[in-house]
Design a protein around this motif. Structure first.
Motif, PDB file in Angstrom:
ATOM      1  N   ILE A   1      28.303  13.176  22.140  1.00 29.93           N
ATOM      2  CA  ILE A   1      29.772  13.909  21.511  1.00 29.93           C
ATOM      3  C   ILE A   1      30.664  13.078  20.977  1.00 29.93           C
ATOM      4  CG2 ILE A   1      31.400  15.830  21.865  1.00 29.93           C
ATOM      5  CD1 ILE A   1      29.371  17.007  24.072  1.00 29.93           C
ATOM      6  N   LEU A   2      31.134  12.172  21.888  1.00 29.11           N
ATOM      7  CA  LEU A   2      32.209  11.117  21.176  1.00 29.11           C
ATOM      8  C   LEU A   2      31.801  10.409  20.439  1.00 29.11           C
ATOM      9  CD1 LEU A   2      34.457  10.727  24.521  1.00 29.11           C
ATOM     10  CD2 LEU A   2      35.096  12.295  22.637  1.00 29.11           C
ATOM     11  N   PRO A   3      30.659   9.622  20.406  1.00 28.18           N
ATOM     12  CA  PRO A   3      30.210   8.809  19.277  1.00 28.18           C
ATOM     13  C   PRO A   3      29.930   9.698  17.912  1.00 28.18           C
ATOM     14  CG  PRO A   3      28.838   8.222  21.287  1.00 28.18           C
ATOM     15  CD  PRO A   3      29.961   9.505  21.604  1.00 28.18           C
ATOM     16  N   ASP A   4      29.563  10.749  17.918  1.00 26.11           N
ATOM     17  CA  ASP A   4      29.358  11.721  16.833  1.00 26.11           C
ATOM     18  C   ASP A   4      30.957  11.820  16.067  1.00 26.11           C
ATOM     19  OD1 ASP A   4      26.879  11.782  17.145  1.00 26.11           O
ATOM     20  OD2 ASP A   4      26.741  13.745  17.712  1.00 26.11           O
ATOM     21  N   VAL A   5      31.888  12.204  17.055  1.00 27.17           N
ATOM     22  CA  VAL A   5      33.141  12.575  16.648  1.00 27.17           C
ATOM     23  C   VAL A   5      33.735  11.284  15.852  1.00 27.17           C
ATOM     24  CG1 VAL A   5      35.501  12.925  17.222  1.00 27.17           C
ATOM     25  CG2 VAL A   5      33.657  14.196  18.510  1.00 27.17           C
ATOM     26  N   ALA A   6      33.548  10.171  16.558  1.00 32.70           N
ATOM     27  CA  ALA A   6      34.171   8.690  15.986  1.00 32.70           C
ATOM     28  C   ALA A   6      33.401   8.595  14.642  1.00 32.70           C
ATOM     29  CB  ALA A   6      33.853   7.888  17.124  1.00 32.70           C
ATOM     30  N   ALA A   7      31.970   8.738  14.781  1.00 33.99           N
ATOM     31  CA  ALA A   7      31.328   8.472  13.378  1.00 33.99           C
ATOM     32  C   ALA A   7      31.968   9.296  12.337  1.00 33.99           C
ATOM     33  CB  ALA A   7      29.938   8.822  13.444  1.00 33.99           C
ATOM     34  N   ALA A   8      32.071  10.502  12.528  1.00 31.62           N
ATOM     35  CA  ALA A   8      32.875  11.612  11.573  1.00 31.62           C
ATOM     36  C   ALA A   8      33.987  11.067  11.241  1.00 31.62           C
ATOM     37  CB  ALA A   8      32.894  13.014  12.022  1.00 31.62           C
ATOM     38  N   VAL A   9      34.941  10.480  12.055  1.00 34.91           N
ATOM     39  CA  VAL A   9      36.023  10.259  11.723  1.00 34.91           C
ATOM     40  C   VAL A   9      35.903   9.023  11.072  1.00 34.91           C
ATOM     41  CG1 VAL A   9      38.373   8.992  12.586  1.00 34.91           C
ATOM     42  CG2 VAL A   9      37.473  11.127  13.802  1.00 34.91           C
ATOM     43  N   ASN A  10      35.445   7.990  11.342  1.00 39.87           N
ATOM     44  CA  ASN A  10      35.141   6.810  10.628  1.00 39.87           C
ATOM     45  C   ASN A  10      34.651   6.820   9.150  1.00 39.87           C
ATOM     46  OD1 ASN A  10      36.247   5.162  12.437  1.00 39.87           O
ATOM     47  ND2 ASN A  10      34.408   5.034  13.497  1.00 39.87           N
ATOM     48  N   ALA A  11      33.666   7.834   9.112  1.00 43.19           N
ATOM     49  CA  ALA A  11      33.218   8.260   7.963  1.00 43.19           C
ATOM     50  C   ALA A  11      34.130   8.865   6.751  1.00 43.19           C
ATOM     51  CB  ALA A  11      31.991   9.201   8.097  1.00 43.19           C
TER      52      ALA A  11
END
Ligand SMILES: [Zn+2]
Length: 311
Positions: free
Chosen positions: A43-53
């Protein structure tokens, strides 16, 4: 101060994401699925990836981002850690720490209901108020308390758990938390249905609810607006319990505004009226005129409040 910040609201099925300007303008919002497999460790890696993208897509410099605020369903302490969040299958997690590591940005985490209250206090129904009580009437009853513009987190992260305030010492049925007599058993959508069924069983009055096969909170509230005697008696009890609970909390934090949110709040002014009647009757004299208003940000309250946390 940077120009941008992110507000993230993690729900059981989707994660709502918002890119904001630091003045509170929502630039863009989008959703990603909540992947709960493997104890929700994606969940958190997905969120971080969305933010970074998003940062890359918009060509924003990370120096121009104040941080990432994230609301999660479960108690969150002031360090941004959860002991467990059952809906996400999380055990202990340093949510803020992990987000900082994954994004390289400052991060803060809070309980979703508390964060929604902060959102309404920032840009919603209580905009401009620095002292706010918010209750969210959905399947359960969530709550958030804002004092001096800040979330009251409490020692265990359980600050603002208004839904589990004990309002009936004689209740025999159990709440989801294991106690008996919690506000949630009366004022949630499920609670309203429970109360209506009890009222139907003891009342001799005619009621449209007698012909409804699966009574919903909406059916009760619609009948209430039509002055159906059983629905009126039901909502009198709901108003008494909720108004009474808000009256007690007002004596503790003395809010400038009280906000009612969640699906049940769609009933609007008639609901407010039946809460306010008892609130006024029970609360301390200084607090009697405190406005009780319907939330305005709806499902976006969480992303607004989460963004505000990092400012
Ligand atoms: Zn409870």
């Amino acid at each position: 101060m940077g120009t941008y910040c992110f507000g993230i609201d993690v729900g059981g099925t989707t994660v709502k994401c918002g890119l904001f300007r630091t003045d509170g303008t929502l630039v863009e919002k989008w959703e990603i699925p909540t992947r709960k497999e493997n104890n929700g460790d994606q969940i958190l890696p997905d969120v971080a990836a969305a933010v970074n993208a998003k940062i890359e897509e918009k060509g924003i410099s990370k120096d121009d981002v104040e941080g990432v605020g994230i609301g999660v369903p479960g108690p969150v302490n002031s360090k941004g850690e959860v002991d467990r969040a059952v809906n996400l299958y999380w055990g202990y997690k340093d949510v803020a720490g992990e987000m900082e590591e994954l994004t390289g940005l400052p991060a803060k985490a809070g309980n979703d209901a508390n964060v929604a209250a902060l959102g309404e206090a920032w840009k919603g129904a209580a905009a401009g108020s620095s002292d706010v009580i918010m209750v969210t009437l959905g399947t359960g009853v969530g709550g958030g308390i804002i004092v001096d513009g800040k979330i009251v987190t409490g020692h265990h992260g359980a600050g603002g758990e208004i839904g589990h305030a004990n309002v009936d010492h004689h209740e025999t049925e159990s709440c989801n938390c294991g106690n008996k007599g919690c506000l949630e058993q009366f004022a949630s959508a499920t609670g309203i249905v429970r109360m209506a069924k009890k009222e139907l069983a003891v009342s001799a009055e005619k009621s449209v609810l007698r012909d409804v096969e699966n009574i919903s909170a909406k059916a009760v509230l619609d009948a209430f607006k039509e002055n159906d005697p059983v629905a009126v008696a039901t909502m009198k009890k709901v108003g008494e319990q909720l108004g009474g609970a808000l009256a007690i909390i007002s004596c503790v934090t003395d809010p400038e505004t009280i906000v009612i949110g969640g699906g049940v709040s769609k009933a609007g002014q008639p609901l407010i009226d039946c809460i306010q009647k008892y609130y006024r009757e029970y609360t301390f004299s200084s607090c009697k005129d405190t406005p009780i208003v319907i939330a305005t940000l709806g499902n976006d309250a969480g992303i607004y409040g989460a963004a505000k946390m990092v400012l």
